[in-house]
Enzyme design. Structure first.
Site, PDB file in Angstrom:
ATOM      1  CE  LYS A   1      -2.045   1.830   3.902  1.00  0.00           C
ATOM      2  NZ  LYS A   1      -1.602   3.132   4.038  1.00  0.00           N
ATOM      3  CG  ASN A   2       2.118   2.773   3.456  1.00  0.00           C
ATOM      4  OD1 ASN A   2       0.912   3.298   3.329  1.00  0.00           O
ATOM      5  ND2 ASN A   2       2.465   2.724   4.876  1.00  0.00           N
TER       6      ASN A   2
ATOM      7  CB  CYS B   1      -5.017   6.499  10.224  1.00  0.00           C
ATOM      8  SG  CYS B   1      -5.665   5.017   9.333  1.00  0.00           S
TER       9      CYS B   1
ATOM     10  NE  ARG C   1      -0.462  10.856  10.163  1.00  0.00           N
ATOM     11  CZ  ARG C   1      -0.922   9.579   9.294  1.00  0.00           C
ATOM     12  NH1 ARG C   1      -2.190   9.231   9.310  1.00  0.00           N
ATOM     13  NH2 ARG C   1      -0.236   9.172   8.551  1.00  0.00           N
TER      14      ARG C   1
ATOM     15  CG  ASP D   1       2.275   1.816   9.738  1.00  0.00           C
ATOM     16  OD1 ASP D   1       1.940   2.485  10.386  1.00  0.00           O
ATOM     17  OD2 ASP D   1       2.710   1.913   8.528  1.00  0.00           O
TER      18      ASP D   1
ATOM     19  NE  ARG E   1      -7.414   4.732   4.284  1.00  0.00           N
ATOM     20  CZ  ARG E   1      -6.572   5.111   5.289  1.00  0.00           C
ATOM     21  NH1 ARG E   1      -7.094   5.723   6.332  1.00  0.00           N
ATOM     22  NH2 ARG E   1      -5.477   5.384   4.980  1.00  0.00           N
TER      23      ARG E   1
HETATM   24  N1  EPU Z   1       6.485  14.357  11.266  1.00  0.00           N
HETATM   25  C1  EPU Z   1       6.916  15.738  11.618  1.00  0.00           C
HETATM   26  N2  EPU Z   1       6.817  16.628  10.793  1.00  0.00           N
HETATM   27  C2  EPU Z   1       6.785  16.118   9.445  1.00  0.00           C
HETATM   28  C3  EPU Z   1       6.707  14.834   9.013  1.00  0.00           C
HETATM   29  C4  EPU Z   1       6.627  13.762  10.167  1.00  0.00           C
HETATM   30  O1  EPU Z   1       6.908  16.001  12.914  1.00  0.00           O
HETATM   31  O2  EPU Z   1       6.769  16.834   8.511  1.00  0.00           O
HETATM   32  C5  EPU Z   1       6.784  13.213  12.560  1.00  0.00           C
HETATM   33  C6  EPU Z   1       5.427  12.691  12.641  1.00  0.00           C
HETATM   34  O3  EPU Z   1       4.306  13.333  13.378  1.00  0.00           O
HETATM   35  C7  EPU Z   1       5.801  11.274  13.063  1.00  0.00           C
HETATM   36  C8  EPU Z   1       6.856  10.892  12.721  1.00  0.00           C
HETATM   37  O4  EPU Z   1       7.665  12.278  12.321  1.00  0.00           O
HETATM   38  O5  EPU Z   1       5.655  11.568  14.554  1.00  0.00           O
HETATM   39  C9  EPU Z   1       6.775  10.061  11.280  1.00  0.00           C
HETATM   40  O6  EPU Z   1       6.022  10.509  10.308  1.00  0.00           O
HETATM   41  P1  EPU Z   1       6.107  10.222   8.824  1.00  0.00           P
HETATM   42  O7  EPU Z   1       6.352  11.291   8.174  1.00  0.00           O
HETATM   43  O8  EPU Z   1       7.210   9.234   8.848  1.00  0.00           O
HETATM   44  O9  EPU Z   1       4.898   9.439   8.718  1.00  0.00           O
HETATM   45  P2  EPU Z   1       3.886   9.551   7.387  1.00  0.00           P
HETATM   46  O10 EPU Z   1       4.727   9.648   6.019  1.00  0.00           O
HETATM   47  O11 EPU Z   1       2.768  10.483   7.518  1.00  0.00           O
HETATM   48  C10 EPU Z   1       3.817   6.820   6.585  1.00  0.00           C
HETATM   49  C11 EPU Z   1       2.807   5.549   6.383  1.00  0.00           C
HETATM   50  C12 EPU Z   1       2.012   5.845   7.757  1.00  0.00           C
HETATM   51  C13 EPU Z   1       3.388   5.256   8.896  1.00  0.00           C
HETATM   52  C14 EPU Z   1       4.272   5.988   9.035  1.00  0.00           C
HETATM   53  C15 EPU Z   1       5.582   5.755   9.652  1.00  0.00           C
HETATM   54  C16 EPU Z   1       2.075   6.159   4.277  1.00  0.00           C
HETATM   55  C17 EPU Z   1       0.977   6.862   3.447  1.00  0.00           C
HETATM   56  N3  EPU Z   1       1.887   6.361   5.620  1.00  0.00           N
HETATM   57  O12 EPU Z   1       3.176   8.045   7.261  1.00  0.00           O
HETATM   58  O13 EPU Z   1       1.377   4.566   7.467  1.00  0.00           O
HETATM   59  O14 EPU Z   1       2.718   4.844  10.210  1.00  0.00           O
HETATM   60  O15 EPU Z   1       4.985   6.656   7.518  1.00  0.00           O
HETATM   61  O16 EPU Z   1       6.150   4.468   9.387  1.00  0.00           O
HETATM   62  O17 EPU Z   1       2.942   5.881   3.816  1.00  0.00           O
HETATM   63  C18 EPU Z   1      -0.259   2.970   7.727  1.00  0.00           C
HETATM   64  O18 EPU Z   1      -0.144   2.556   6.611  1.00  0.00           O
HETATM   65  O19 EPU Z   1      -1.195   2.464   8.392  1.00  0.00           O
HETATM   66  C19 EPU Z   1       0.019   4.127   8.122  1.00  0.00           C
HETATM   67  C20 EPU Z   1      -0.201   5.006   9.028  1.00  0.00           C
END
Ligand code: EPU
Length: 427
Positions: free
Chosen positions: A22-23, A117, A122, A306, A397
């Site tokens: 998915k990701n 989610c 975020r 995850d 999803r």
């Molecule tokens: N963070 C910040 N600032 C930013 C970006 C992130 O403070 O600009 C913080 C977040 O608040 C969090 C941490 O950094 O505490 C990690 O966030 P990250 O950006 O890595 O997460 P994401 O890209 O929003 C993706 C996956 C999530 C998964 C996370 C961590 C996708 C679409 N989503 O989210 O997947 O939990 O990486 O591995 O790729 C899921 O599949 O169920 C899911 C939630």
């Protein structure tokens, strides 16, 4: 409204094939906008997030054709407006990848704040930090649309304050056409980052170092098309590994990359699960007792956040007291109340959950997000009696054919439709 009904207690056994990640596909589908010829993307999972991403591409003007159940031909050359429709963008997190892609292609992007989610705030400040380093400016308009604009994009050094998956991907997407060299430091290393880099390189990008914490990107002017197969889903595989363990089953998971599973495999082995690795499959068996464990979620190659809810569900069936610490998200224990309805003994203090192992009993519960929904399914499979899960749209999803796959493994699981009148009567 639909719900999932599970009669627990069946031991899972047999084989299950894991779908595309998915990701990874969530980044690769938007990235096809860069290609100046048709792309064929294979091993695409049939999940709602993919349907939404394809609807976005289609509404923007892409020509999309299903070649077979999991292969899609995409030609994005007619896309001319760098604007993502609000009603679709708000449905999923990955819509923010259109910011990086459209910025690279048109020097301009308009995308609403992403959905996804809810487990605490975020922020996406690191995405903007990266775009600004490349020479872009950003603003939010009154309708909640994010505008990002650059006269020209110029390669630069970008240091991420934390190893964010989304920021690493978005900056990579924006930098592939920037003039000169971009270096992303403290980059995230998740398998889907490597997969996106491999896809981008297959259409002509020059990206090196994906999978390490320093990614170097030499900007190029043109991108071709390509045929590319998405990697297997690490989290879907991990979910079935834990489901098999929770029912003391014997399951072979096929079409996977065992290396990606190591952070999960090693924790299951410490709980007494027998894990056998083959070239592209993995077998899970439990013959003795499930033992307690202490786990902290960390960015890859650490234990994935995850998988945290699913593993916590497993801990409720293990002997003794286990500890789960969540280090990535601020508020990812919202589902614990649902497990408590099933008799789980879990106390949460901030980002740490203490889980007393025991037995679960079926109950009506709710999926509070995608992985929490998967945890409810695992708990339902292991519990005595019947579990009914509501809000299953979250599960759909991100998991392809979960009910069919679990039924094939011997689970007593089905989806039922709850008529609107019945819901109103219950309110
Ligand atoms: N963070 C910040 N600032 C930013 C970006 C992130 O403070 O600009 C913080 C977040 O608040 C969090 C941490 O950094 O505490 C990690 O966030 P990250 O950006 O890595 O997460 P994401 O890209 O929003 C993706 C996956 C999530 C998964 C996370 C961590 C996708 C679409 N989503 O989210 O997947 O939990 O990486 O591995 O790729 C899921 O599949 O169920 C899911 C939630």
């Amino acid at each position: 409204m639909e719900k999932i009904v599970i009669k627990g207690g069946n031991r899972l056994s047999g084989e299950v094939s894991i779908s595309g990640a998915k990701n990874a596909v969530a980044a690769i589908l938007p990235a096809t906008i860069l290609a100046e010829e048709t792309c064929v993307i294979e091993n695409v999972p049939d999940i709602y997030d993919v349907t939404t991403l394809l609807s976005i591409l289609s509404e923007m003007g892409a020509e999309i054709r299903m070649i077979n159940r999991s292969s899609i031909s995409i030609n994005t050359t007619r896309i001319s407006r760098p604007v993502v429709p609000y009603h679709l963008a708000k449905q999923l997190r990955a819509s923010y990848y259109f910011l990086g892609v459209l910025l690279a292609k048109f020097n301009h992007a308009e995308v609403s704040f992403p959905g996804g989610c809810n487990f605490g705030t975020r922020p996406i400040d690191q995405h903007f930090k990266g775009f600004r380093c490349l020479g872009a400016q950003d603003s939010i308009d009154q309708g909640g649309m994010i505008n990002v604009h650059a006269e020209t994009l110029t390669g630069s050094r970008v240091y991420l304050d934390m190893a964010s998956v989304g920021a690493t991907i978005n900056i990579m997407l924006a930098a592939v056409k920037a003039q000169g060299l971009t270096v992303i430091e403290n980059a995230a290393k998740e398998p889907h980052i490597v997969d996106l880099a491999n896809f981008l390189n297959s259409i002509g990008a020059q990206i090196m170092g994906a999978g390490t914490d320093v990614i170097k990107i030499h900007g190029v002017e043109r991108f071709t098309g390509a045929t590319y197969s998405v990697i297997p889903d690490q989290i879907e595989c991990g979910t079935y590994m834990v489901a098999a363990a929770s029912t003391r089953g014997d399951v072979l998971l096929k079409n996977i990359i065992p290396k990606h599973m190591e952070p999960i495999t090693s924790k299951l082995q410490r709980m007494g699960v027998d894990v056998q690795e083959f070239d592209d499959s993995i077998r899970i068996r439990v013959s003795g007792v499930l033992e307690k464990n202490n786990i902290k979620t960390m960015p890859y190659p650490g234990f994935p956040t995850d998988m945290q809810p699913q593993m916590t569900a497993l801990m409720t069936c293990a002997e003794g007291t286990s500890i789960m610490a969540e280090n990535v998200w601020d508020n990812r224990f919202q589902y614990v109340d649902e497990l408590r309805r099933m008799g789980a003994k879990i106390s949460v203090d901030g980002k740490v959950a203490v889980v007393e192992g025991g037995e679960l009993t079926g109950a009506p519960v709710c999926a509070t997000d995608l992985r929490a929904g998967a945890a409810m399914v695992i708990a339902g499979l292991a519990a005595k009696g019947v579990t009914e899960i509501e809000n299953i749209n979250y599960i759909e999803r991100g998991y392809e054919n979960m009910i069919q796959k679990l039924t094939k493994l011997g689970a007593d699981i089905r989806k039922t439709y709850v008529p609107e009148q019945e819901i109103k009567r219950a309110l």
